[in-house]
Design a protein around this motif. Structure first.
Motif: not given
Length: 316
Positions: A173-179
């Motif tokens: 989830s953190a990786i996917f939320s990175m711009p």
């Protein structure tokens, strides 16, 4: 009504033990002759079968070998003595979280199997710490503590799997939320392929590495764990990557690690760098010169060095 027959766990084959513990079949046979342990049973065909209590002891022995002990010094200990020695050794070596407080609240949620509460607590820590610090200062020590608990028998295999899935969910989830990051100001953006070899089923370390690389602006392509070597090479060529990054846990046989790295170096284009990380002893003791061995804290500097090399090459 007849009472149900108590469940009796089945003994493990030598292949099962090699996969589970990371101790090679040949080594198991040598220890059997040299140290009278393990002491497998035999099936009707004469094949070795290992009781689960012996497999548990072999996990502890392998863990201590990875920590620097010699087999002959520890293999005669009881499981309880091995567990005590492993706990004492890892307690002194394990990194501590810098900004997240003590690990105890997270481990207590692990022991209580409260994956929802653990996910919420980790997500809150991520917001406070930021992705880089979250991975290095919390996730790395926590996964190490969970691995120690599994090796010492405090957590079962199913518990370790449940917790690993929770940690992976938070990281993905953190990786996917990175711009998305594009190259700006002439800064090269490396294309990096991440995976493990077929014998390596653990993917959490790989995911932590991916998170740090994404945070540093790299373009990452993750194949997940257990990719056949020909497919790694094919993917690297098709995606035109600059780096192939592999993760090797302590449970993988060191011979398999070195053989895989050698084959990949031969088959990959010369321009593709080969990076490797993880706790496997082959990387610490016998890593070949054509492989750059990284810890999680090395990721940022490795990417900075790669970019510096690219700029010098372009200028030349």
């Amino acid at each position: 009504m007849n009472n149900p027959t108590p469940f009796s766990p089945m003994p493990c084959t030598i292949s099962d033990v090699e996969r589970d513990t990371g101790v090679a079949k040949e080594t198991l046979r040598v220890w059997e002759r040299r140290y009278a342990f393990p002491q497998p049973q035999r099936d009707p065909f004469g094949e070795r079968l290992y009781p689960l209590e012996q497999v548990h002891k072999l996990r502890l022995v392998k863990r201590l070998i990875d920590l620097g002990f010699r087999p002959g010094k520890v293999i005669g200990y009881t499981s309880q003595e091995l567990q005590s020695l492993a706990e004492k050794t890892t307690a002194g070596n394990r990194p501590r979280p810098a900004d997240a407080g003590d690990l105890a609240p997270y481990l207590e949620l692990c022991r209580n199997h409260d994956s929802d509460a653990l996910r919420r607590k980790l997500s809150q820590a991520l917001l406070v710490m930021g992705l880089r610090n979250f991975v290095v200062d919390l996730m790395a020590p926590l996964t190490g503590a969970i691995g120690d608990s599994w090796a010492c028998g405090d957590l079962g295999v199913w518990q370790e799997h449940l917790l690993t899935e929770t940690l992976q969910m938070v990281l993905r989830s953190a990786i996917f939320s990175m711009p998305p990051t594009n190259s700006q100001g002439g800064t090269p953006r490396p294309r990096i392929l991440l995976t493990t070899t077929p014998q390596e089923k653990h993917g959490l370390g790989l995911l932590m590495c991916e998170a740090l690389m994404v945070a540093e602006g790299a373009g990452c392509y993750s194949l997940g764990p257990q990719t056949p070597l020909p497919d790694i090479v094919e993917a690297a060529r098709a995606l035109q990557v600059d780096v192939v990054t592999l993760s090797f846990s302590t449970s993988m046989n060191t011979r398999h690690v070195l053989d895989a790295l050698k084959e990949l170096r031969v088959r990959l284009p010369e321009s593709v760098a080969l990076w490797a990380g993880g706790g496997n002893s082959a990387l610490r003791r016998r890593a070949p010169a054509y492989v750059q061995v990284l810890t999680l804290t090395d990721v940022a500097s490795a990417l900075a060095d790669w970019r510096g090399d690219q700029r010098r090459h372009t200028a030349a």
